[in-house]
Enzyme design. Structure first.
Site, short mmCIF file in Angstrom:
data_model
loop_
_atom_site.label_atom_id
_atom_site.label_comp_id
_atom_site.label_asym_id
_atom_site.label_seq_id
_atom_site.Cartn_x
_atom_site.Cartn_y
_atom_site.Cartn_z
N GLU A 109 2.19 -2.15 -8.98
CA GLU A 109 1.35 -0.83 -8.87
C GLU A 109 1.16 -0.35 -7.37
O GLU A 109 0.15 0.33 -7.11
CB GLU A 109 -0.07 -1.25 -9.41
CG GLU A 109 -0.82 -2.16 -8.63
CD GLU A 109 -0.81 -3.51 -8.91
OE1 GLU A 109 -1.94 -4.37 -8.65
OE2 GLU A 109 0.22 -4.10 -9.36
N ASP B 19 -1.99 1.93 -3.38
CA ASP B 19 -2.45 0.83 -4.59
C ASP B 19 -3.18 1.45 -5.53
O ASP B 19 -4.46 2.03 -5.47
CB ASP B 19 -2.94 -0.32 -3.81
CG ASP B 19 -3.00 -1.45 -4.98
OD1 ASP B 19 -1.84 -2.15 -4.93
OD2 ASP B 19 -3.89 -1.87 -5.49
#
Length: 300
Positions: A219, A176
């Site tokens: 993301e 992440d």
């Protein structure tokens, strides 16, 4: 009474059926394929007549978005090929990410109208290429070129079954980007897209052999490492973490540096299903975030 403009079923019927300017036959010389936006994957066969694109109901291909002008763009065929013209739209017609007034269309060109992106194809093999494009849409993330979440989970399910059957190792990484929202807020979404693409490039550069990588969220990325235990997977994750931290994206995105947090988990009795494995890796990702980010945490 509901107006025609707001009747979604009417809009759907109108935009899917062949309209003026479209030849719904497999032998058509050219077509457009929706790569992004409403009706993802839809094919629009382009014939000999003028084709208009825009928000108005009378357009041959209607795009129901406020950012799209009523009469936005026009495509037509000339003896030497197809052309496209912007019809003085408010937000411009983009051809391969560049605004145009009028231009020649070439095989593979991308046309952007509002959030809708269409790919132009002009070849005798358009039928086979269309089906290939649909496969790409079904399995790949259009921004990064990595596997998408659905296809990655299908592959993970298959690999997990093989690992369980043969008692072989399997590890999963959840990756992440740190503070990605602040990148979008400060530098804009185009800069955020550049960051995502470059992280994908870094992932692909390090992935080798049977390692599979994917973008599974906004993301969030993932990597599957068949036949590798958590120790080897952790070493790979650390190399990835260091590689991304070393990226200098200032020239491309305005962002000097970005970092990632990574959670690593391996198949075992406590992580015997895909859901179990995802939860275990997510728990380690959370621990990496809580520990200060830009780090790797590995399930015991």
């Amino acid at each position: 009474m509901t107006s025609r403009h707001n009747d979604s079923s009417t809009t759907q019927r109108r935009t899917i059926r062949p309209a003026r300017g479209f030849e719904a036959r497999s032998g058509s010389a050219a077509c457009l394929v929706v790569l992004q936006g409403q009706r993802l994957g839809q094919r629009i066969d382009v014939g000999e007549q003028v084709v208009t694109l825009g928000r108005a109901p009378e357009c041959d291909f209607q795009i129901m978005e406020r950012s799209v002008s009523r009469q936005h763009a026009r495509i037509w065929k000339e003896p030497n090929g197809y052309r496209i013209k912007d019809l003085d739209s408010t937000n411009k017609t983009l051809l391969n990410d560049q605004p145009i007034i009028e231009a020649e269309l070439k095989d593979g060109d991308h046309i952007s109208i509002g959030s809708c992106v269409l790919k132009f194809m002009e070849r005798s093999s358009v039928e086979a290429r269309y089906h290939d494009e649909i496969y790409q849409l079904a399995t790949m993330d259009p921004l990064t070129g990595l596997y998408n979440r659905r296809h990655f989970l299908e592959l993970l399910e298959r690999e997990l079954a093989r690992s369980a059957s043969h008692r072989r190792a399997l590890s999963l990484l959840i990756i992440d980007l740190d503070h990605f929202k602040s990148i979008n807020d400060r530098y804009g979404h185009p800069a955020g897209d550049v960051v995502l693409k470059q992280v994908a490039v870094a992932l692909q550069a390090l992935a080798h052999g049977e390692i599979l990588v994917a973008r599974i969220g906004g993301e969030e990325f993932a990597a599957m490492l068949p036949e590798q235990g958590v120790a080897d997977a952790g070493a790979f994750a650390q190399r990835l973490c260091d590689s991304i931290a070393a990226l200098d994206l200032g020239e491309q995105a305005g962002v000097r540096n970005v970092t990632v947090s990574i959670g690593v988990a391996g198949w075992n009795a406590d992580a015997a299903t895909v859901a179990d494995l995802l939860r275990a890796a997510d728990a380690e990702l959370y621990r990496a975030k809580q520990g200060g980010r830009n780090r790797v945490c590995i399930a015991a």
